[in-house]
Design a protein around this motif. Structure first.
Motif, short mmCIF file in Angstrom:
data_model
loop_
_atom_site.label_atom_id
_atom_site.label_comp_id
_atom_site.label_asym_id
_atom_site.label_seq_id
_atom_site.Cartn_x
_atom_site.Cartn_y
_atom_site.Cartn_z
N GLN A 37 0.92 -1.41 -0.05
CA GLN A 37 0.03 -0.56 0.02
C GLN A 37 1.21 1.02 -0.10
O GLN A 37 0.78 2.32 -0.19
N LEU A 38 2.26 1.33 -0.58
CA LEU A 38 2.45 2.36 0.04
C LEU A 38 2.98 3.91 -1.47
O LEU A 38 2.29 4.42 -1.23
N LEU A 39 2.18 2.48 -2.48
CA LEU A 39 1.36 3.66 -3.42
C LEU A 39 0.12 3.83 -4.22
O LEU A 39 -0.44 2.71 -4.41
N GLU A 40 -0.22 5.12 -4.45
CA GLU A 40 -2.53 4.71 -4.35
C GLU A 40 -2.56 5.43 -5.71
O GLU A 40 -2.05 6.37 -5.26
N CYS A 41 -4.09 4.84 -5.66
CA CYS A 41 -4.10 5.38 -7.48
C CYS A 41 -4.55 7.36 -6.40
O CYS A 41 -5.25 7.23 -5.36
N LEU A 42 -3.73 8.21 -7.98
CA LEU A 42 -4.43 9.31 -7.29
C LEU A 42 -5.74 9.91 -7.41
O LEU A 42 -6.10 10.52 -6.12
#
Length: 420
Positions: A43-48
């Protein structure tokens, strides 16, 4: 395809189209976000769009709002692209059945040859698992990695290095000529066969990844083309290059998967890495006979170890278009089919080879001007042991001068003499 993500750890927005990702004060950011998901917080990178609490189609489409970074392929460019992680990653039923059947065939083959073999072997503290590890009589361990779906080059390299560090020689198996694992590590390609044929023992030929060394003198009588003049004329030098069995002269018997299981474990077949000589590729990984590798190392006068750090090819270079971030959700465009087709990586043509200059003319008794490398190459090209080499009576070039089927004059001089 999304060109931006939200970094939940730093609380920052990342623009993937910028060389510095929009954060020049974070030089390690690219390495951090392109790390394998198994090595970081998923969950480090999330959809903007999800972060902004706008419409995000990911969850309704069977994917999560969390993302990973890959290199796209669009119109010859290699942009960084953010894609949604699947909620669960599963191979297709056919891929799973092919994978299982191939793994079981490797283990069963090893058992028939009296070799120790084990499936699903943990490596590096269970951080990765080899599909099968076959152990030879001298303790040589070969880790078979059956990879019938896409895997990133970084993952191939990481797992290969981990295997080597744990005393295992990696052997990757692909069924697709575009597979990114090809030439990233020692590999072999088989046909895309139904799993029942694999399980039933139908012949599995190694179509790519296994080669034979051929050495020849570049003269008019040679059946091979000149490597230097690109097929036009003959330069008189000695060439050495690697060929798949079907392109050898004469044609060699194909190598079967059973052959490779046995030969790789006994050390009769070994991996070799041949750096590119100006072709735009980083180099070629291949399986070869131990005798061929020893002869190649003698001819080129060097031993090139398998790379322990990633070697970037021209096709890997990231392209930065420096655009504004598109903040809308692109979950429906995450398919690999959105990108241009991946190029063929299993190329049957020769590697580019190695050329020794035309051997210098000698004076009787003057053997010091022939180096050990030149002597080894001449021996291989002429098909005779080094002690049968000598000087042509006419032109003083190196030739097969002693032993069975020897002569006083080389073929060129004999042709001239017969024409008089």
């Amino acid at each position: 395809m999304a060109n931006g993500v939200w970094h939940t750890g730093y609380g920052i927005e990342i623009n993937l189209s910028l060389p510095d990702l929009g954060h020049p004060n974070r030089p390690d950011l690219l390495r951090e976000i392109t790390a394998s998901v198994s090595e970081r917080d998923p969950q480090l990178l999330e959809c903007l769009a999800h972060h902004d609490k706008h419409e995000c189609l990911s969850e309704s489409g069977g994917k999560s709002p969390w993302m990973f970074i890959r290199r796209g392929r669009v119109g010859g460019r290699r942009p960084l692209v953010a894609s949604h992680l699947p909620i669960t990653h599963k191979a297709t039923p056919e891929e799973s059945a092919q994978h299982k059947a191939t793994k079981e065939r490797v283990v069963a083959t090893a058992g028939r040859y009296g070799l120790d073999a084990e499936a699903e072997v943990p490596v590096a503290g269970r951080r990765s698992v080899s599909d099968a590890v076959v152990t030879g009589p001298a303790g040589l361990r070969v880790g078979w990695e059956i990879q019938y779906h896409h895997l990133s080059p970084s993952s191939v390299h990481r797992r290969s290095v981990s295997a080597v560090e744990n005393g295992i020689t990696p052997l990757w198996v692909a069924k697709d000529r575009t597979a990114s694992l090809i030439d990233r590590a020692p590999w072999a390609r088989v046909d895309d066969m139904p799993w029942r044929d694999i399980a039933d023992g139908k012949e599995m030929v190694i179509r790519g990844g296994y080669r034979h060394l051929e050495v020849w003198r570049c003269v008019p009588s040679s059946e091979r083309h000149c490597l230097v003049s690109q097929g036009a004329g003959h330069c008189g030098a000695i060439h050495a290059d690697w060929f798949v069995p079907a392109l050898c002269l004469p044609e060699r018997k194909p190598v079967l998967i059973e052959d490779l299981v046995l030969r790789s474990a006994t050390g009769e077949s070994v991996p070799v890495y041949v750096p590119s000589r100006g072709s735009g590729r980083a180099g070629r990984h291949m399986w070869v006979s131990a005798a061929d590798r020893a002869r190649w190392e003698e001819i080129v006068d060097e031993k090139t170890p398998l790379p322990t750090t990633p070697v970037e090819e021209d096709d890997d270079v990231i392209t930065f278009s420096e655009q504004e971030i598109d903040r809308s959700c692109r979950a429906g465009e995450d398919s690999w089919s959105v990108s241009d087709a991946r190029p063929l990586r299993d190329l049957a043509q020769p590697t580019g080879g190695f050329t020794l200059p035309r051997l210098p003319a000698q004076r009787p008794g003057d053997s010091t001007r022939i180096t050990p490398v030149e002597r080894a190459a001449a021996s291989a090209a002429l098909g005779c042991p080094p002690w049968e080499l000598g000087l042509c009576t006419g032109c003083t070039q190196m030739m097969r001068r002693y032993g069975p089927n020897s002569a006083m004059y080389c073929n060129v001089c004999r042709a001239i003499l017969n024409g008089r």
